[in-house]
Design a protein around this motif. Sequence first.
Motif, PDB file in Angstrom:
ATOM      1  N   CYS A   1      44.213  58.946-107.870  1.00  0.00           N
ATOM      2  CA  CYS A   1      43.458  58.896-109.127  1.00  0.00           C
ATOM      3  C   CYS A   1      42.081  58.301-108.897  1.00  0.00           C
ATOM      4  CB  CYS A   1      44.279  58.037-110.111  1.00  0.00           C
ATOM      5  SG  CYS A   1      43.645  58.120-111.760  1.00  0.00           S
ATOM      6  N   TYR A   2      42.073  57.177-108.223  1.00  0.00           N
ATOM      7  CA  TYR A   2      40.817  56.484-107.945  1.00  0.00           C
ATOM      8  C   TYR A   2      39.879  57.374-107.152  1.00  0.00           C
ATOM      9  CZ  TYR A   2      37.768  53.298-105.394  1.00  0.00           C
ATOM     10  OH  TYR A   2      36.695  52.682-104.818  1.00  0.00           O
ATOM     11  N   THR A   3      40.435  58.002-106.117  1.00  0.00           N
ATOM     12  CA  THR A   3      39.609  58.822-105.239  1.00  0.00           C
ATOM     13  C   THR A   3      38.976  59.980-105.999  1.00  0.00           C
ATOM     14  OG1 THR A   3      41.282  58.353-103.565  1.00  0.00           O
ATOM     15  CG2 THR A   3      39.587  59.939-102.996  1.00  0.00           C
ATOM     16  N   VAL A   4      39.793  60.641-106.796  1.00  0.00           N
ATOM     17  CA  VAL A   4      39.237  61.830-107.432  1.00  0.00           C
ATOM     18  C   VAL A   4      38.175  61.435-108.459  1.00  0.00           C
ATOM     19  CG1 VAL A   4      40.964  62.067-109.254  1.00  0.00           C
ATOM     20  CG2 VAL A   4      39.843  64.076-108.328  1.00  0.00           C
ATOM     21  N   HIS A   5      38.365  60.302-109.112  1.00  0.00           N
ATOM     22  CA  HIS A   5      37.339  59.849-110.044  1.00  0.00           C
ATOM     23  C   HIS A   5      36.046  59.566-109.320  1.00  0.00           C
ATOM     24  CE1 HIS A   5      40.228  59.265-113.337  1.00  0.00           C
ATOM     25  NE2 HIS A   5      39.154  59.307-114.082  1.00  0.00           N
ATOM     26  N   LYS A   6      36.167  58.854-108.214  1.00  0.00           N
ATOM     27  CA  LYS A   6      34.969  58.501-107.457  1.00  0.00           C
ATOM     28  C   LYS A   6      34.238  59.737-106.945  1.00  0.00           C
ATOM     29  CE  LYS A   6      33.429  54.777-104.937  1.00  0.00           C
ATOM     30  NZ  LYS A   6      33.445  53.892-103.895  1.00  0.00           N
ATOM     31  N   LEU A   7      35.027  60.666-106.425  1.00  0.00           N
ATOM     32  CA  LEU A   7      34.406  61.864-105.876  1.00  0.00           C
ATOM     33  C   LEU A   7      33.747  62.683-106.976  1.00  0.00           C
ATOM     34  CD1 LEU A   7      37.032  62.858-103.186  1.00  0.00           C
ATOM     35  CD2 LEU A   7      34.647  62.310-102.814  1.00  0.00           C
ATOM     36  N   TYR A   8      34.401  62.711-108.122  1.00  0.00           N
ATOM     37  CA  TYR A   8      33.820  63.467-109.228  1.00  0.00           C
ATOM     38  C   TYR A   8      32.457  62.888-109.597  1.00  0.00           C
ATOM     39  CZ  TYR A   8      33.169  65.232-113.949  1.00  0.00           C
ATOM     40  OH  TYR A   8      32.645  65.813-115.070  1.00  0.00           O
ATOM     41  N   ARG A   9      32.394  61.585-109.650  1.00  0.00           N
ATOM     42  CA  ARG A   9      31.132  60.930-109.997  1.00  0.00           C
ATOM     43  C   ARG A   9      30.076  61.228-108.954  1.00  0.00           C
ATOM     44  NH1 ARG A   9      33.171  56.338-113.297  1.00  0.00           N
ATOM     45  NH2 ARG A   9      34.579  55.825-111.592  1.00  0.00           N
TER      46      ARG A   9
END
Lengths: 184, 789
Positions: free
Chosen positions: B453-461
């Motif tokens: 979850c954390y990773t995908v949020h960060k990458l999206y940003r």
Amino acid sequence: MFALVANQKVVRDWPCFGVVLGGSFLPRGGYTVLLFKMQFMLLFSRQGKLRLQKWYVPLSDKEKKKITRELVQTVLARKPKMCSFLEWRDLKIVYKRYASLYFCCAIEDQDNELITLEIIHRYVELLDKYFGSVCELDIIFNFEKAYFILDEFLLGGEAQETSKKNVLKAIEQADLLQEKSHSA
Amino acid sequence: MSPSVPLQEMIRAIRSARTQCEERGVIQRECAAIRAQFRQADNGGRSHNLAKLLYVHMLGYPAHFGQMECVRMIASPRYSEKRVGYLGAMMLLDEKQDASLLITNSIKNDLSNSNQYIQSLALCTLACMGSAEMCRDLAPEIDRLLRASNSYIKKKAALCAVHIVRKVHDLGELFTKAARSLLTEKNHGVVHGAVVLITELCERNSETLERFRKTVPDLVQIMKGLVISGYSPDHDVAGISDPFLQVRILRLLRILGRNNEAASDAMNDLLAQVATNTDSTKTVGNAVLYETVLTVLDIKSESGLRVLAVNILGRFLLNNDRNIRYIAMTSLQKIVGTDHNAVQRHRGTIVDCLKDQDASVKRRALDLSLALVSASNIRSMMKELLSFLSSCPPELRSQTASGIFNAAERYAPSQRWHIDTILHVLTTAGGDVRDETVPNLIQLITNTSELHCYTVHKLYRALLSDISQQPLVQVACWCIGEYGDLLLRGECQETEPVQVTEDDVLDVLETVLQSHMSSPSTRGFALTATMKLSTRITENVDRIRSIVSIYGSCIDVELQQRAVEYNALFKKYDHMRAAVLERMPVIEKNSQGHINGETIKESQTVKVKPGEPQQPPNQVCDLLDLLGGSEQPLQPSPALGSTAPPMPVSTANTVGGDLLDLLGGLEPTPITPVATVTVYEKDGVTVTLSCEKQSDSGLTVTLTASNSTESDIRGFTLQAAVPKSVQLHMKAPSGDSLPARGAAKVTQMVVLNNPNKVNLKMRLRISYTSQGSAVQDTVQIDSFPGLGQ
């Protein structure tokens, strides 16, 4: 690059590698040879014009030209406050700028860069003493004397005389001999 | 001394030429005049003529017609002519020219001349350009001069002997005795020459080295004399008495003390004395200290002395002079493996040097910093390294990036930190990372399931702000495709929640697809991600359908194929879509290169002995036979059945074909094939080479040999040699016979370690027996595929 050190290395290195026995290599003698040798010295101006070239390794004219061109370009691209040492191919280059001339030596891997700087400095001092406050024009118009002085200080890439006085004395004597034989 | 007027006039004329063309004209005229003069009988101006020619040569113009004149001048009785003749010989002749042999006799005569300056000319020339034959011829003469002449000649003869030994190693025996006796002379020049000669002899021959160990006390005496003695005006340089001789003696002591306790003990006190008493305010003092440190670190010195040496290097690191800092780091690099803790103490200073202006200093600091990273200092070091990465010169970027990745992999304190670090590198230096970073990162992410979850949020940003860094975009697209549902859910423990709608996500992916900055492989990632989202979102499936169908007519063949396959998945195979696009399992870490190597080996081991009875196929093979496989017993390929990224994207088979193909087609990771190059092809024997970088200095080279002639080849062996500083380890070859008509191959792996990063070359010797006769050949490999050299 292999061309540059090939002749040195072919003589030294290839015979040093033994026969492959079941996949492992046995170097002859069982120890690594340290490499200390000055391979060449170049003097060139800020515009890249060569003023003196002394080669202590056998190379063809073409190879010498190529190396000179590349090295001159590399050294001239350096900014003023940068380090006097740079790695180029598998040699170490020690250079120093005196007024409008760059003095550039190529030494091998294990050599002491700081003492090479001292060697360059000693050569400049010798030129200075001989010509009396030497400048680039002196070296241009009396290039053969610059060579004679170098040959009295370094032999085969190594310092032969560590006393400034003795080198200058020897040059003086040789010059006198030249005078005599010329007028004879 | 009266200047050479004609020479100076010519130089003036050349310098006053305003254009290159004019200069060429002047030089052509002068050369013609010189050639005419050469043809004339002996006249007074011979030396001036040759000097003129030498000047022209230095400007870069051809001067080979002067070679014979040099030979003639050397033979002249006049010193003035000899002097210029020898100079010409050193400039125009080298051992490759035939004319150089002609001067051997003159040199021989001049070596016995009564005038020492003439002897000196001969010695200088021999030491500069003497070929092996000349050296062999004249070695006895040099030995004679070493024993019985004045010091002026002795010192030159010693250095000439050094050259001879370098050219013809065996002649070292000849000079051993004379070298020993020269050590006792008073003249500094002679002692210096003797020390250089002894150094050379000891390096070439270990027995000589043993014999000369006895001279250690004498050398220590001489050194002591230099260090303690009062001011000696002749040899003094800024307060140091004869630094050149001191450095040479220290170097010889290094060679003699290496691996020998007794010798090292004998020089211990002296080294301590030199290390403490030498004045380090000027370069010359530092030169002597530097040599002392190198010696201490190389011999079997006691620990107190070693600490002293490392402290000197630490002091060097703080020196204002950039040169001194540079060599300090070079030396510390050599001992960072053995004296790790001692070097760690200076870590702060080294890391500061990362901010130095000079590129050479930066490079050294980078190497050292990477070597000093450990589990305890990983966080602070990484901060420094990351800030270095954002400001470092472009040529150092990829090295820094890979260094950071290696360090992160080894010492990461937490998974989240690891992922953050990699993302940081990708955002700052995305263009300079290696190709395998993307699959490695993807694998890392899949394995850290709690952080999806954390990773995908960060990458999206990250993707929202910048879509130019290709590796980052690829990883981001993959993650969004894989974990898009987590992104849309909006809640995340580790980071601030942000509202993301399905349209936002699809917008981002479409931007990547349409952007001119995206490479074709990146677009492939984005398309696949879009497709995967069709099972993870609920409302905008139609939008996805339309995107996919648009790309069905894309010019890029790869994208077109994918789009058409996905279209088929929507239409004909819609019932399978959910299963096909479900979440990826944890990926096995697989090394790409070995898969290729193994398959070759496996098929080869079966075929090598054609005479023996066929191995009974095992159970697995029977099963595969049922599927209509070939006669060849199939080894179960490691790629089958797992969804490991190394499997290449299959483009060959039909669209919407069987299940296996679709599964293969969905793998988004582009693989760079291991590049192979043919290095030898003669008489039907072909040897190809492929290489793979294992680490910063390590490299695995795979050599594959095959035989396309009509007869079998036996006793096939490969031998390899590499430049001196490279370490080589040859693994056992897969076999030693090459059956005819390329029925099977022989592979051999070679592991290379290139710590000094010299230009990598390899010489390969190929030996085999074919039709009863032995064949041997050598080939040189100058460039290695995939190394970017």
